[in-house]
Design a protein around this motif. Structure first.
Motif, PDB file in Angstrom:
ATOM      1  N   ILE A   1     -60.368 -17.087 112.195  1.00  0.00           N
ATOM      2  CA  ILE A   1     -59.232 -17.754 110.705  1.00  0.00           C
ATOM      3  C   ILE A   1     -59.377 -16.694 109.945  1.00  0.00           C
ATOM      4  O   ILE A   1     -59.997 -15.861 109.306  1.00  0.00           O
ATOM      5  N   GLU A   2     -58.044 -16.056 110.565  1.00  0.00           N
ATOM      6  CA  GLU A   2     -57.485 -14.978 109.738  1.00  0.00           C
ATOM      7  C   GLU A   2     -57.396 -14.867 107.913  1.00  0.00           C
ATOM      8  O   GLU A   2     -58.102 -13.835 107.146  1.00  0.00           O
ATOM      9  N   ASP A   3     -56.881 -15.870 107.622  1.00  0.00           N
ATOM     10  CA  ASP A   3     -57.026 -15.912 106.358  1.00  0.00           C
ATOM     11  C   ASP A   3     -57.147 -18.367 105.546  1.00  0.00           C
ATOM     12  O   ASP A   3     -56.199 -18.472 106.451  1.00  0.00           O
ATOM     13  N   LEU A   4     -57.635 -18.281 105.093  1.00  0.00           N
ATOM     14  CA  LEU A   4     -56.964 -19.561 104.612  1.00  0.00           C
ATOM     15  C   LEU A   4     -57.005 -19.949 103.569  1.00  0.00           C
ATOM     16  O   LEU A   4     -57.601 -19.114 101.880  1.00  0.00           O
TER      17      LEU A   4
ATOM     18  N   ARG B   1     -52.485 -13.194  98.287  1.00  0.00           N
ATOM     19  CA  ARG B   1     -52.852 -11.584  97.540  1.00  0.00           C
ATOM     20  C   ARG B   1     -53.348 -11.689  95.757  1.00  0.00           C
ATOM     21  O   ARG B   1     -54.187 -11.201  95.997  1.00  0.00           O
ATOM     22  N   ALA B   2     -52.156 -12.038  95.218  1.00  0.00           N
ATOM     23  CA  ALA B   2     -52.400 -11.629  94.278  1.00  0.00           C
ATOM     24  C   ALA B   2     -53.756 -12.728  93.563  1.00  0.00           C
ATOM     25  O   ALA B   2     -54.332 -11.317  92.815  1.00  0.00           O
ATOM     26  N   TRP B   3     -54.116 -13.525  94.508  1.00  0.00           N
ATOM     27  CA  TRP B   3     -55.266 -14.112  93.913  1.00  0.00           C
ATOM     28  C   TRP B   3     -56.831 -13.079  94.265  1.00  0.00           C
ATOM     29  O   TRP B   3     -57.821 -12.727  93.075  1.00  0.00           O
ATOM     30  N   LEU B   4     -57.220 -12.264  95.167  1.00  0.00           N
ATOM     31  CA  LEU B   4     -57.812 -11.021  96.323  1.00  0.00           C
ATOM     32  C   LEU B   4     -57.047 -10.001  94.669  1.00  0.00           C
ATOM     33  O   LEU B   4     -57.785  -9.118  94.910  1.00  0.00           O
TER      34      LEU B   4
ATOM     35  N   LEU C   1     -47.517 -19.097  99.785  1.00  0.00           N
ATOM     36  CA  LEU C   1     -49.101 -19.150 100.528  1.00  0.00           C
ATOM     37  C   LEU C   1     -49.747 -17.897  99.879  1.00  0.00           C
ATOM     38  O   LEU C   1     -50.785 -17.873  99.701  1.00  0.00           O
ATOM     39  N   LEU C   2     -48.814 -17.511 100.958  1.00  0.00           N
ATOM     40  CA  LEU C   2     -49.735 -15.869 100.978  1.00  0.00           C
ATOM     41  C   LEU C   2     -49.658 -14.697 100.163  1.00  0.00           C
ATOM     42  O   LEU C   2     -50.820 -14.429 100.016  1.00  0.00           O
TER      43      LEU C   2
END
Length: 152
Positions: free
Chosen positions: A80-83, A25-28, A20-21
Motif C-alpha cells: 500500500i503505497e498511499d491511502l 501531498r498537501a496534507w503531508l 486526491l493524491l
C-alpha cells in the motif's frame, strides 16, 4: 461504508485519483509533485500489472504496487503505497473499505504479504492499520517510518 463503492480505478477516474493524491501531498505539507504530474504517472503506471489504483467514489483512494519475491512462487508482496480519505469522510469506514479491497486484490494475485510504511508520528494511522491486523516488523527501515505487515 454507507453506500459508497470501492473499485479499481479506470481511465475516467484518473483526474479524481490525481486530485486526491494532490490533497494527500498537501496534507503531508508538501507542494510537489503537481496534480498534473500525478495524472501522468497514474496513466503510465495503470498500464502495468505491477500497480493498481483503488477509488471510493470521490472521497478516497489507495495506490498499490506489487513485487515478486524470492520467498514465494505466488504473487509476492502487495504494498500500500498511499491511502487517502478526505477529512470530511474519515471515521465512516472508507479507509477500512479501501484496505479490505486492497487485501482482496492481493489475495486474488496470490500475494503472501501486504505491507505499508507509516510515520510513527501519525498515531491515528498507526492505530488504524493496527486495528486492521497490521503489525510492525522487527526492523526499522529508515527515518521516522514504521513498516507494518499483514501476512495473507
Amino acid at each position: 461504508m454507507q453506500g459508497r463503492c470501492v473499485r479499481r480505478a479506470g481511465p475516467t477516474d484518473v483526474p479524481t485519483v490525481a486530485c486526491l493524491l494532490a490533497e494527500f501531498r498537501a496534507w503531508l505539507g508538501r507542494n510537489s509533485p503537481t496534480e498534473e504530474f500525478f495524472a501522468e504517472r497514474i496513466h503510465a503506471l495503470a498500464e502495468s500489472d505491477q500497480h493498481a489504483f483503488l477509488v471510493a467514489d470521490t472521497i478516497g483512494c489507495c495506490v498499490l504496487s506489487f513485487r515478486a519475491s524470492a520467498w514465494s512462487r505466488g504473487g509476492g508482496v502487495c504494498c500500500i503505497e498511499d491511502l487517502y480519505v478526505r477529512p470530511h469522510a474519515r471515521g465512516q469506514g472508507v479507509g477500512a473499505s479501501l484496505v479490505a479491497a486492497a487485501i482482496e486484490m492481493a489475495r486474488i494475485r496470490e500475494c503472501y504479504r501486504i505491507e505499508l510504511d507509516v510515520s510513527r508520528a501519525n498515531e491515528g494511522a498507526v492505530d488504524f492499520y493496527g486495528g486492521l491486523g497490521f503489525r510492525s516488523s522487527d526492523h526499522d527501515f529508515g527515518a521516522d517510518n514504521l513498516v507494518m505487515r499483514l501476512d495473507l
